[in-house]
Design an enzyme around this catalytic site. Structure first.
Site, PDB file in Angstrom:
ATOM      1  N   HIS A 102      30.741   2.143  -0.532  1.00 53.50           N
ATOM      2  CA  HIS A 102      31.703   1.841  -1.595  1.00 53.50           C
ATOM      3  C   HIS A 102      33.090   2.162  -1.044  1.00 53.50           C
ATOM      4  O   HIS A 102      33.250   3.125  -0.290  1.00 53.50           O
ATOM      5  CB  HIS A 102      31.532   2.746  -2.813  1.00 53.50           C
ATOM      6  CG  HIS A 102      30.209   2.667  -3.484  1.00 53.50           C
ATOM      7  ND1 HIS A 102      29.141   3.433  -3.115  1.00 53.50           N
ATOM      8  CD2 HIS A 102      29.786   1.920  -4.535  1.00 53.50           C
ATOM      9  CE1 HIS A 102      28.114   3.161  -3.909  1.00 53.50           C
ATOM     10  NE2 HIS A 102      28.470   2.251  -4.764  1.00 53.50           N
ATOM     11  N   HIS A 272      15.251   0.930  -9.641  1.00 54.94           N
ATOM     12  CA  HIS A 272      15.776   0.193 -10.798  1.00 54.94           C
ATOM     13  C   HIS A 272      14.683  -0.696 -11.394  1.00 54.94           C
ATOM     14  O   HIS A 272      14.577  -0.846 -12.616  1.00 54.94           O
ATOM     15  CB  HIS A 272      16.973  -0.664 -10.387  1.00 54.94           C
ATOM     16  CG  HIS A 272      18.161   0.126  -9.945  1.00 54.94           C
ATOM     17  ND1 HIS A 272      19.321  -0.465  -9.504  1.00 54.94           N
ATOM     18  CD2 HIS A 272      18.381   1.461  -9.872  1.00 54.94           C
ATOM     19  CE1 HIS A 272      20.200   0.478  -9.178  1.00 54.94           C
ATOM     20  NE2 HIS A 272      19.654   1.649  -9.390  1.00 54.94           N
ATOM     21  N   ASP A 308      16.886   7.432 -12.629  1.00 56.85           N
ATOM     22  CA  ASP A 308      16.938   7.026 -11.238  1.00 56.85           C
ATOM     23  C   ASP A 308      16.868   8.252 -10.331  1.00 56.85           C
ATOM     24  O   ASP A 308      17.833   9.008 -10.235  1.00 56.85           O
ATOM     25  CB  ASP A 308      18.315   6.349 -11.071  1.00 56.85           C
ATOM     26  CG  ASP A 308      18.329   5.311  -9.997  1.00 56.85           C
ATOM     27  OD1 ASP A 308      17.266   4.952  -9.489  1.00 56.85           O
ATOM     28  OD2 ASP A 308      19.441   4.858  -9.670  1.00 56.85           O
ATOM     29  N   ASP A 310      16.092   7.999  -7.052  1.00 55.07           N
ATOM     30  CA  ASP A 310      16.547   7.566  -5.716  1.00 55.07           C
ATOM     31  C   ASP A 310      15.866   8.328  -4.591  1.00 55.07           C
ATOM     32  O   ASP A 310      16.536   8.868  -3.700  1.00 55.07           O
ATOM     33  CB  ASP A 310      18.072   7.746  -5.600  1.00 55.07           C
ATOM     34  CG  ASP A 310      18.841   6.589  -6.217  1.00 55.07           C
ATOM     35  OD1 ASP A 310      18.243   5.539  -6.464  1.00 55.07           O
ATOM     36  OD2 ASP A 310      20.055   6.742  -6.445  1.00 55.07           O
TER      37      ASP A 310
END
Lengths: 437, 437, 437, 437
Positions: A102, A272, A308, A310
């Site tokens: 990002h 997701h 989530d 992850d």
């Protein structure tokens, strides 16, 4: 900062399944050919800068737990560059040549947009230097449109026009730097695009805004000659109570409605997928059969947990299903496998970062090897072929061509009498599948 | 069978909120005008024949518990007619003039398709007689394509071409009788359209078949002059592990892909909505803003239970949200509110059937009255209007018209500096909403 | 009925992992010694009569799909005996020598309790004959207290005293016949013991009744000299909205409160575990560390589905975790592994029954082999040992002995300063674990 | 800081249901008598210092959004005192005279334990001054054993003995200051007591440690003469993957096993209840019938979301069920209703803090008023009484006294024949319940 970031860690090598060395690959052998391609070309692994270098171990009830030796506690540009150097040493030791970022992970937010852009330029130029002479390039870039409080009501779907403009400026810049670094894709994850409550929300208006925003992104990408794929990353909820890109089908529905279907593919994340009530394999197949399988965020969640997590995917059966979709798709280049996965909060050794990635890479590699076994065996695809054989007839073909009306079908039904229906052979299919693991 | 089916039960009347009479309406006053329409015209209630007259109380672990006095233990045509008479007496006493049915609920399955069709014709002719002189008509009909073992792999998506043909014949006939009875809609619920495991499934081929099937249904409907709306009823899973019409967005995506979007609307069921991870209000709004809100299956589930409990909706807040969507849609005629809801297995008094429907009708009526209060008060819609006011400007209008590119937006963002972002006022919105209950 | 029930199916043999024969074991080698015991003594497999011989393929939306050739469509005693013969041929071919049953699975319900008992006696006598000369015995018996409508409000927790008495009579008889057949355990699964809504329920009174009922069962078991273990099988919900034996901890809490803890162990079912929000491994460990791990219902659910799918467990990782608990427990005899699992509804070949059981047995056997690898390797248990090493000190031992008060601890905390906290090494633990698969 | 913290906000007054003033109570009238007690004595509201004064609006994907005017950006002692003054002004304006706190919310963590204790003493002394002359006292205090990284593996269940000692010291101090401030209860919420993975965990050893820790807390409490109730707050997961105090039954099982049952009660939080798969009402009733209903954390979650959203409860039906348990319990003093609830992240006006609390208080008050209506009406409790009437007989009483064995029950069952089973009347119960809303 002088010298190595990971001094005790060697370049990770393939040692085969019998190795007990935690810092070696047991299944991933980058240049080995499987099903006509090198493993590295099927797998196209990528390190997620945010989790690996900006993850702190903080959670909603807890403070950070990770204190990597190279961190100095600041969010300065020099620290940003140092981290970037660590990233490159990490990739080099791991033998991975793609990374994802990002804009705001890699460079500090400034006081103004102009200052933020300048910070980004400086760090990006530095990354570009580090890339030189290596094959390392971004798998994709993206704009962080969820962390800053200005985005609390959304970015493209914010109720405030000023936020919409700010988000556009940020995406514009992020596409530019992704292009500059040779990135192959650009991702939109709309963490704040959605609603907290319908009581204060005009959903139609927000979706219209999102479509306008995406249309402008497509135009800008073309204008500057960025040929990378634009990707939407579906997620059902969290941080927003209800996100607009809920799952693959919802995202496709949105793209179709607004005439954007040809311009975007999907970035499917396994965690997701399961949060939206589907298996990861379902989401991958939904994307694949719609020509929209663009990238995979290779991670996993916990089946008993509703958010989530992850985690690095270490389930071999799951990895085999994922690779089955990828092989059926003929690979996913220019997309790849981004490890959108993080260490558990309690894993605080530098070594743990390597262990986690090695585990994740080995698991996907083992999945690929299993798919090769399934393909060579052939009995699973034969089982499917036989199941639909009644449509591989002249009449079946006419139906599939859209030429058979209800009257004709009724006549046939009357003529044929009660249809014979064969066993679905699910247990046999599962037995064949598990035998390949 | 002689005389009344429900001898102790009077015609149910409106007695107002202070009544303690369980066999009276406290909120539903059919001819009272609310927001410019009679309550009965907003609400268009319908009795679901299957739950109310074919529900046995059986569940996966238990035998039937309901032994209604008019049942003789057979599945004969005479029993079918007797049940139909009970249905009409029930509707008349309840003051409801719509009903919904599956072909196989109302008439027994025959040994052949021809025999099944003949059985259906006989019962339908009898129903037509009962309808005469009353305003009672079907809200919708549908074909039961999930109960018979021939449909175990799907109907339109079965792997066997003979089943596809059989299903087409059955739908053809069901559309015909719905048309004959003056039904206003026809519903497709694909309980078996989906997969149990992707390991033995060609999802793309099955979806293509489903599209061909729907296309043929559209053509046939037009050919015979049936002007009713075709409706798809989304449901995520159960009985099939994964159904193709998962939710509203997924169904819309399918319709768009295959060019069927203009030909179908959606029948939103609240319990299906929550099973797919959305609120009922979300699914209604998704349908509404896509011009696809066709009908509502008015029921509810249990928030802690992962399957379809099909309970009568008695939550007043939920009912108010449902009615908010309906009022925003200007009503849902020619659709209505079908009570796809059943008595609990342990509710074995004939009276309980009435209590359940009265409760369900009163709840929706109370929801409508609350929406009227909200509309009159006006502060909730004002809160929303204000929230998006920054888009009600010249520049906002240009964005909404798709005229503003990223460069212009970036310029504005630079010029404006950090955007001001107002409170979302969720707690205020909730306070206003709850005050109307 | 003459001759074999499964004419084309040979006795299933072990052929090793490389075999492609679906009708052979690849991992289960009954007499092979692993970790000091024969595989068959670790695994003690049992066939569940209800799923395997009474499962019809019916579901809440669908009619039966299984038409086994030996079924004649009746629920007669002669049919009951024929089924029992099929059961014994099945076990013999599979090489399994334990079976589980409900009273009402194996013999038809009569018009009165006396008649039901007589039916049961006749079929049980027949089963006893079939057992003779074989090592086959019931792993456990149980009473079916959920199917008949009389149990709709519960059995021991019914609001009707007559139902409580009826249930007691049924359990009394079921314990007797289990004892007579040489069964080693007796199970209570309270499918209807719980509530549909608290609005009409006196939970305290119902739980008190359940305790009285269990106490009476303990007394009766002792009186007749039945030495088998009594087992409670936790399940959170379905068919009842909320069952009293929600999970292992809830069941233990109930047993503790009413002084029954020493008299019962738990029968942990994997699918029930996940429905209650726990992993199967969690439930097994909870039972184990409380000395209550009595039996395992070896099946699995679907992580995206909210009801009991009772699938055969084929996940190798999951099976390894299950076996880890079993090995830590030193085995679970006199309990065993009951396949409380059923064919998918669409699996309609007789052969599928064998495939499903072979798959299930091979998976557990593979799990056991993996545990042996983990034990031999030793690094996982070493990782745990090290983690708690700070308690393996003198001061740690004093804490564990309950001798250290808050003042002393505070003094130590002041003295020690900020404690060092090591990495949890979860990724390493997972890597070690997966390497054994 | 000079002057008022909430300058535009008046003292909140009761204006009745017809008021449109957001800053007024419509249902909560503190001194009004309902069911024999003042509303304030039934409800005993408490402000949660952490959410209301330390909540930042940060979430796992987003930065803080709240910038209250009195905050100066530091975590200093002077800031801590200023916040405490704001807290007292807030309570005074709201008309609430209880508050709850964690040690580390109200005073900054120091570099050493001694320094942290000194900081705490200073702020606590200041709070004590502010309390003087008011009726305001802590409903409860608690120790924050989850935020600091030292607690990442647990506090009482940490694998490190030094952490165990540190936690003990912290709890010791927190009990002392709670006692000093006149607090009526002390809470244990074990956010980190549990495991992330069983692969690296010795669950038995950890639970034994937790029991030793609680035992020491009981002893210390008695030693210093603190007569407040000790409370355990069950929560299933988050932040820890699996917490040991999963739900009410699990917590009770733990307390029973270790002989602690008489020393602790439970603090039931509604959002925690639903995350564990139960309704809030279920958890309250489970606590109540075990004599363990000590306190209520009055909040709610989102039925479609799998984590703790800690929203203010505004559902009137839910609030009525909660109050039903409280009234049946004869109130919950010395416990109360703590608003463990926070503003949505997007609610950034100071006024929103008031609106949220007013909404929460009014909802509970409305629930209480509804319970009064139900009690006065009496038909719901009559429905329950009738349902169990068959146990209100001589034979029923003997069963309940534990005097009836299986032989006697079987004799009765034979004698009585098939028992009659009445309708459960769930729809009627729901109709009666909803009529009171």
């Amino acid at each position: 900062w002088k010298g190595e970031f990971f001094p005790g860690i060697p370049k990770i090598k393939y040692e085969g399944p019998s190795s007990k060395n935690p810092l070696a690959y047991k299944w991933y052998n980058a240049d080995e050919e499987i099903l006509g391609k090198k493993m590295k070309d099927w797998l196209r692994f990528s390190v997620a800068f945010w989790h690996t270098f900006r993850g702190t171990g903080g959670d909603p009830f807890g403070a950070p737990t990770k204190y990597w030796p190279w961190e100095d506690g600041t969010n300065s540009i020099s620290m940003a560059k140092r981290r970037m150097s660590a990233n490159f040493e990490f990739m080099e030791k791991l033998g991975v040549d793609r990374w994802c970022f990002h804009d705001r992970d890699i460079a500090p937010d400034g006081k103004t947009l102009a200052e933020s852009n300048a910070n980004l330029d400086e760090v990006v130029a530095f990354a570009k230097e580090l890339q030189e002479g290596t094959g390392i390039r971004p798998l994709w870039g993206t704009a962080q449109l969820f962390m800053h409080p200005r985005y609390m009501h959304g970015a493209a779907t914010s109720s405030e026009v000023g936020v919409y403009a700010y988000a556009a400026a940020q995406v514009k810049k992020a596409i530019e730097v992704t292009h500059y670094l040779g990135g192959e894709n650009f991702v939109f994850w709309g963490g704040r695009e959605g609603y907290q409550t319908l009581l204060n929300t005009d959903m139609k208006r927000e979706l219209d805004h999102m479509a306008r925003f995406f249309q402008a992104a497509v135009e800008y990408k073309k204008k500057i000659g960025f040929n990378g794929t634009l990707l939407i990353e579906p997620k059902p909820q969290e941080p927003t109570k209800h996100q607009y890109d809920w799952d693959a089908a919802t995202s496709l529905s949105f793209l179709q409605k607004y005439g954007l279907a040809g311009e975007f593919k999907l970035n499917i994340e396994c965690n997701h997928a399961t949060l939206s009530g589907h298996s990861c394999h379902h989401e991958l197949e939904t994307a694949r059969i719609n020509g929209a399988l663009g990238n995979i965020d290779a991670n996993t969640g916990d089946p008993q947990i509703g958010w989530d997590t992850d985690q690095f995917l270490t389930d071999i059966g799951e990895a085999t299903l994922v690779m089955l979709s990828v092989v059926r798709n003929g690979g996913i280049a220019p997309g790849g496998f981004n490890f959108d996965a993080k260490l558990r909060r309690e894993s605080t050794d530098v070594e743990d970062i390597f262990l986690a990635h090695i585990s994740g890479m080995d698991t996907m590699a083992r999945g690929l090897r299993n798919v090769a076994k399934l393909m060579e065996d052939g009995s699973l695809s034969e089982l499917i072929r036989k199941r639909y054989a009644s449509f591989d007839t002249e009449f079946g073909a006419e139906i599939e061509a859209g030429k058979v009306d209800f009257e004709t079908l009724e006549k046939k039904a009357m003529e044929w009498g009660e249809p014979a229906v064969a066993s679905g052979k699910q247990e046999l299919a599962e037995m064949i599948f598990r035998s390949a693991l």
